[in-house]
Design a protein around this motif. Structure first.
Motif, PDB file in Angstrom:
ATOM      1  N   LYS A  84      -1.620  -7.402 -41.435  1.00 35.56           N
ATOM      2  CA  LYS A  84      -0.890  -7.526 -42.699  1.00 35.56           C
ATOM      3  C   LYS A  84       0.610  -7.656 -42.449  1.00 35.56           C
ATOM      4  N   GLU A 110      -3.477  -3.745 -37.864  1.00 36.80           N
ATOM      5  CA  GLU A 110      -3.635  -4.690 -38.968  1.00 36.80           C
ATOM      6  C   GLU A 110      -2.705  -5.866 -38.829  1.00 36.80           C
ATOM      7  N   LYS A 155      -5.803   3.520 -27.728  1.00 35.26           N
ATOM      8  CA  LYS A 155      -5.981   4.494 -28.792  1.00 35.26           C
ATOM      9  C   LYS A 155      -7.207   4.197 -29.652  1.00 35.26           C
ATOM     10  N   THR A 199       5.867   3.153 -31.996  1.00 36.58           N
ATOM     11  CA  THR A 199       4.635   3.920 -31.933  1.00 36.58           C
ATOM     12  C   THR A 199       4.008   4.040 -33.316  1.00 36.58           C
ATOM     13  N   TYR A 200       4.846   4.089 -34.341  1.00 36.59           N
ATOM     14  CA  TYR A 200       4.356   4.269 -35.687  1.00 36.59           C
ATOM     15  C   TYR A 200       4.485   2.946 -36.434  1.00 36.59           C
ATOM     16  N   HIS A 201       4.105   2.964 -37.674  1.00 42.15           N
ATOM     17  CA  HIS A 201       4.038   1.706 -38.416  1.00 42.15           C
ATOM     18  C   HIS A 201       5.405   1.246 -38.880  1.00 42.15           C
ATOM     19  N   ASP A 219       2.495  -4.077 -38.516  1.00 41.80           N
ATOM     20  CA  ASP A 219       2.754  -2.663 -38.230  1.00 41.80           C
ATOM     21  C   ASP A 219       3.443  -2.434 -36.907  1.00 41.80           C
ATOM     22  N   LYS A 220       3.263  -3.340 -35.965  1.00 43.72           N
ATOM     23  CA  LYS A 220       3.717  -3.043 -34.603  1.00 43.72           C
ATOM     24  C   LYS A 220       4.617  -4.099 -33.993  1.00 43.72           C
ATOM     25  N   MET A 256       5.273  18.164 -33.336  1.00 40.60           N
ATOM     26  CA  MET A 256       4.891  17.336 -34.476  1.00 40.60           C
ATOM     27  C   MET A 256       4.444  18.151 -35.667  1.00 40.60           C
ATOM     28  N   LEU A 315      -7.660   1.798 -31.710  1.00 42.86           N
ATOM     29  CA  LEU A 315      -7.182   1.531 -33.054  1.00 42.86           C
ATOM     30  C   LEU A 315      -7.077   0.046 -33.274  1.00 42.86           C
ATOM     31  N   ASP A 323       8.035   4.946 -39.089  1.00 46.70           N
ATOM     32  CA  ASP A 323       8.062   6.224 -39.796  1.00 46.70           C
ATOM     33  C   ASP A 323       9.058   7.204 -39.208  1.00 46.70           C
ATOM     34  N   LEU A 324       9.293   7.115 -37.921  1.00 43.39           N
ATOM     35  CA  LEU A 324      10.126   8.145 -37.300  1.00 43.39           C
ATOM     36  C   LEU A 324      11.315   7.591 -36.534  1.00 43.39           C
TER      37      LEU A 324
END
Lengths: 551, 308
Positions: free
Chosen positions: A199, A197, A192, A281-283, A220-221, A326, A194, A301-302
């Protein structure tokens, strides 16, 4: 009449060598807590078994009696049942656990009100703050002896509380660095284009089962399980190896010896034991360890996924709110947490200000909630930003498991799990910002995600604000206080002065006006010691530790 | 992920370009706004919004809408926009949009009242824009976040105290800013057909189309999350374009089918894309010809080989 429970005595060995009564056998939790609660005791059996101590002169504490009869020094050892959380109400099946004292600094209150004073500050003093040093999460472990912080650079720093020094009774145990390690590294997702991070978004401790400590840290992942262990002995006298590590030729060996263990300087090692990757997939915004101590959830997030601590290549998806198209997306998950006692119950909050409680026994995919908590909107306070400020940034169960607390932009709300249509308590954190919402929207401050926390006895709650202010609310006395984490008030044992924001009209001395607030100095992460009145407050790159004052 | 920056995330230039007209509404506030001090205090447009009574509700709403759209545009330019923030902003945009549409349905009553001043100017623009929206049959998403606000204030005609000049200046500044935003290529899921973007700032109607475009763009912002969770350049390309430079003339069996150029992108974006990826696009046109040339040659060779 159930009595209040006390905190384990201070001489208890912080690293139990055998598992406590709260073992991680599956099913133990569910059985034991019913047994415990039938006897009217706290579900956390350790408090019952190990210390049934009450201070001298304590003849009994009725549920409605206020706590003032306990002197401040004694208030550390015993915890009274908060007046509201009486175990006698039929709705409360689990009497709240009060593992320690609670309460809020009274300031100029009665004689027994205690005050917060500065204890320590960690971190660099320079004005120029490196982005990587900004603290992004703070968490005490279950005993409170360890305090973990994560930062934007992917590092985890763990502080350990020193044992109290008898010769200096005024200085309570200080927190010193115990271990530092790089938990996450920046990654690049080539598919992607990307950068991921490093963090650290959240740290959660696992209950201690042996001499080592375990924690989960996530960016995040990816979630990682770290083992922090001490090594204070080393083996000497190997047969096949020299002292400097060179291998010896087996043919040269003429005699055998038994290696002996020799003491060495304490070394604390952190090693990643499990890596849970590629499931989101999301953070990732939350992780929460289950009360069965075997599973945990991670929420982005989802979606929310359920993991087993031993299994890294599989996770169960238990909540999925991603729409088929979406473009129809209007709501995201902002936080999730397991119930502290029921291993099948968890809650998740959304960006629309709603909380859903789900029971994993009802179905494999918990898209349909069991309870839905939402407060109807007040039409008089409606504005363009109403939805944005209603987004919940944090949700935390009380230690008792009867209540949960949610933090939205301007307020903190306490919900009774048995009442879905409105919170039982609402506390305004910084209502003076309501007239500044457009400015805060413009500089993106309106999206700041503040966290909140309970004290050990669930009688007080704390959350952060701007200008390095943080707020504490006492649920019993309904008093609140605003304190500041600043270098100016950083003298040892200096009592923190309550701060006040002037909302209009004439500004009194020592008050600060709303326009003078520094919105770059925000306190998003705070933590309260599980049993004592010690709080850790993260102010950008500095970690402040405050304790209550001993007379 | 949208980094939580210590300083404002929107560059001062963006901010100032559309706050200029509002300055005129801050009668005698005497606020000094220096760019260097901007990040330290929140002077500027937003404080006018928060504190000034001179801003009417529709104007406030328009300003909020502009801010939302600016943010969405900014986020789309980021490598990885924050889904949470984008959802919140998009919901705010939808809410404002819904409110404007509801007011339009009350609009005929207001016009009949003969309050020509505002219906001519600001509100008139809005209503025409909204009716254009309704006429074009823009399919809005379900009105979810919009709580029923039946008691919502209708346009307070009496509150519009601003002059014509101020209004038109405000509008032209907003248009200029929307122009500025138009230059950034909108997402591919915008409705393209026939939506050529006239770039005449004087055309008041442009504002309506721009608003519509932007509002549609706001809803399309999540399409990008679907594909790649980013605004990587891949999204702007037609998929086939990537492979155009690969010479597949030997293997194409049906010679007359040109590569499928999806007509999703409006013409402006196509030019944009062409500028950015010249090699891909030029080869796409060339390859068709190459394809046909090669095939005819192949036929010729075949004939020779077969000897017929």
């Amino acid at each position: 009449m159930p009595f209040s429970l006390s905190q384990p005595s201070r001489s208890r060995n912080p690293a139990p060598s055998k598992p406590g009564p709260h073992s991680s056998q599956p099913g133990f939790n569910s059985v034991s807590k019913y047994f415990m609660s039938a006897r009217g005791r706290c579900p956390q059996s350790q408090h019952v078994e190990e210390a049934g101590v009450f201070p001298e002169g304590h003849t009994g504490c009725s549920a409605r009696e206020p706590r003032q009869h306990l002197s401040p020094s004694q208030s550390r050892l015993t915890g009274a049942l908060p007046a509201q959380d009486s175990g006698s109400s039929p709705a409360a099946r689990w009497p709240p656990c009060s593992g320690g004292a609670g309460g809020v600094a009274g300031g100029a209150g009665g004689g027994n009100d205690f005050q917060w004073c500065f204890s320590q500050v960690k971190g660099a003093i320079d004005e120029d703050v490196a982005e990587a040093d900004i603290i992004s999460t703070v968490e005490f472990n279950y005993s409170g002896d360890l305090l973990a912080t994560g930062d934007k650079g992917g590092r985890v720093v763990i502080f350990q509380r020193e044992q109290e020094n008898k010769s200096r009774p005024h200085s309570r145990g200080e927190y010193n660095v115990y271990s530092t390690f790089q938990s996450h590294e920046p990654e690049f997702d080539y598919l992607k284009s990307l950068e991921i991070e490093e963090k650290i978004n959240k740290i959660r401790w696992l209950p201690q089962q042996n001499a080592a400590h375990f924690l989960l840290s996530t960016n995040d992942k990816t979630i990682k399980l770290w083992k922090i262990s001490e090594r204070d002995k080393r083996a000497e006298g190997y047969n096949l190896k020299d002292e400097d590590g060179r291998l010896r030729d087996p043919f040269r060996i003429t005699a055998l010896r038994v290696p002996i263990l020799k003491p060495m300087d304490l070394m604390v090692e952190a090693s990643p034991r499990r890596i849970f990757a590629n499931a989101h997939t999301y953070h990732i915004n939350s992780i929460s360890v289950n009360s069965d101590h075997e599973t945990y959830l991670s929420a982005d997030d989802l979606r929310i996924n359920l993991w087993h601590l031993e299994i890294t290549d599989r996770s169960f998806n238990i909540v999925d709110i991603k729409p088929a198209n979406m473009e129809e997306l209007t709501e995201v998950i902002t936080a999730a947490e397991f119930h502290p006692h029921h291993c099948n119950v968890f809650v998740y909050s959304s960006s629309k200000g709603t909380i859903r409680l789900c029971d994993m026994r009802s179905s494999a995919l918990c898209d349909r909630h069991s309870k839905f908590f939402e407060e109807p909107e007040d039409p008089s306070s409606r504005s363009f930003f109403s939805e944005i400020i209603s987004s919940i940034s944090d949700v935390k169960f009380s230690h008792s498991g009867r209540y949960m607390m949610t933090r939205d932009y301007l307020s903190v709300k306490v919900w009774d799990l048995n009442m879905e249509n409105r919170p039982v308590e609402t506390y305004q954190v910084h209502e003076y910002l309501r007239s500044k919402l457009c400015s805060l929207y413009e500089n993106d401050c309106i999206f700041d995600k503040f966290e909140c926390c309970w004290n050990g006895s669930d009688s007080a709650i704390m959350t952060g604000s701007y200008n390095n202010f943080f707020r504490m609310f006492d649920r019993n006395t309904r008093r609140d206080i605003t304190l500041e984490a600043s270098r100016e008030s950083s003298k040892p044992r200096a009592i923190l002065k309550p701060r006040k924001v002037c909302t209009g009209g004439k500004r009194k001395k020592d008050e600060i006006s709303v326009d003078s607030l520094d919105f770059n100095k925000k306190i998003l992460h705070t933590a309260w010691h599980p049993t004592e009145n010690i709080i850790a407050v993260a102010a950008t790159n500095n970690l402040y530790i405050f304790q209550d004052k001993i007379n | 992920m949208c980094q939580q920056q210590l300083h404002c995330s929107i560059s001062p230039c963006d901010r100032w370009s559309w706050c200029l007209p509002v300055k005129w509404f801050m009668l005698g506030r005497g606020l000094k706004r220096k760019l260097s001090d901007y990040e330290e205090n929140m002077a500027g447009l937003s404080s006018a919004f928060d504190s000034s009574r001179n801003l009417t509700y529709p104007l406030k709403r328009q300003l909020v809408l502009n801010m939302c759209l600016t943010k969405l545009q900014t986020y789309k330019m980021l490598v990885e926009p924050d889904l949470h923030r984008s959802v919140l902003i998009a919901n705010t945009v939808r809410q404002i949009q819904e409110e404007m549409r509801q007011e339009t349905s009350q609009q005929p009553v207001n016009v009949c009242n003969g309050l020509g001043l505002h219906s001519q100017n600001y509100t008139g623009v809005d209503s025409a824009g909204i009716s254009a929206q309704l006429l074009s049959g823009v399919n809005q998403q379900e009105s979810n976040c919009c709580d029923s606000r039946s008691a919502e204030e209708p346009i307070e005609n009496g509150l519009l105290m601003v002059s014509d000049d101020d209004m038109s200046s405000a509008i032209s500044s907003i248009l200029k800013d929307l122009d500025f935003m138009e230059d950034i290529s909108p997402p591919t899921c915008l409705v393209p057909a026939g939506d050529d973007q006239p770039k005449s700032p004087e055309n008041v109607g442009l504002k309506l189309e721009d608003d519509r475009q932007e509002l549609k763009g706001a809803e399309c912002v999540f399409g990008s999350f679907e594909i790649s969770n980013s605004t990587s350049y891949l999204k702007d390309l037609a998929i086939d374009d990537i492979f155009e430079d690969i010479d597949t003339s030997m293997y194409d069996s049906d010679f007359c089918c040109p590569p499928q150029m999806p007509s999703r992108v409006p013409s402006a974006t196509t030019e944009e894309t062409l500028k950015t990826f010249p090699t891909c696009n030029s080869s796409s046109t060339n390859s068709i010809q190459i394809c046909r040339t090669d095939l005819s040659e192949l036929d010729h060779i075949m004939e020779i080989l077969v000897g017929s």
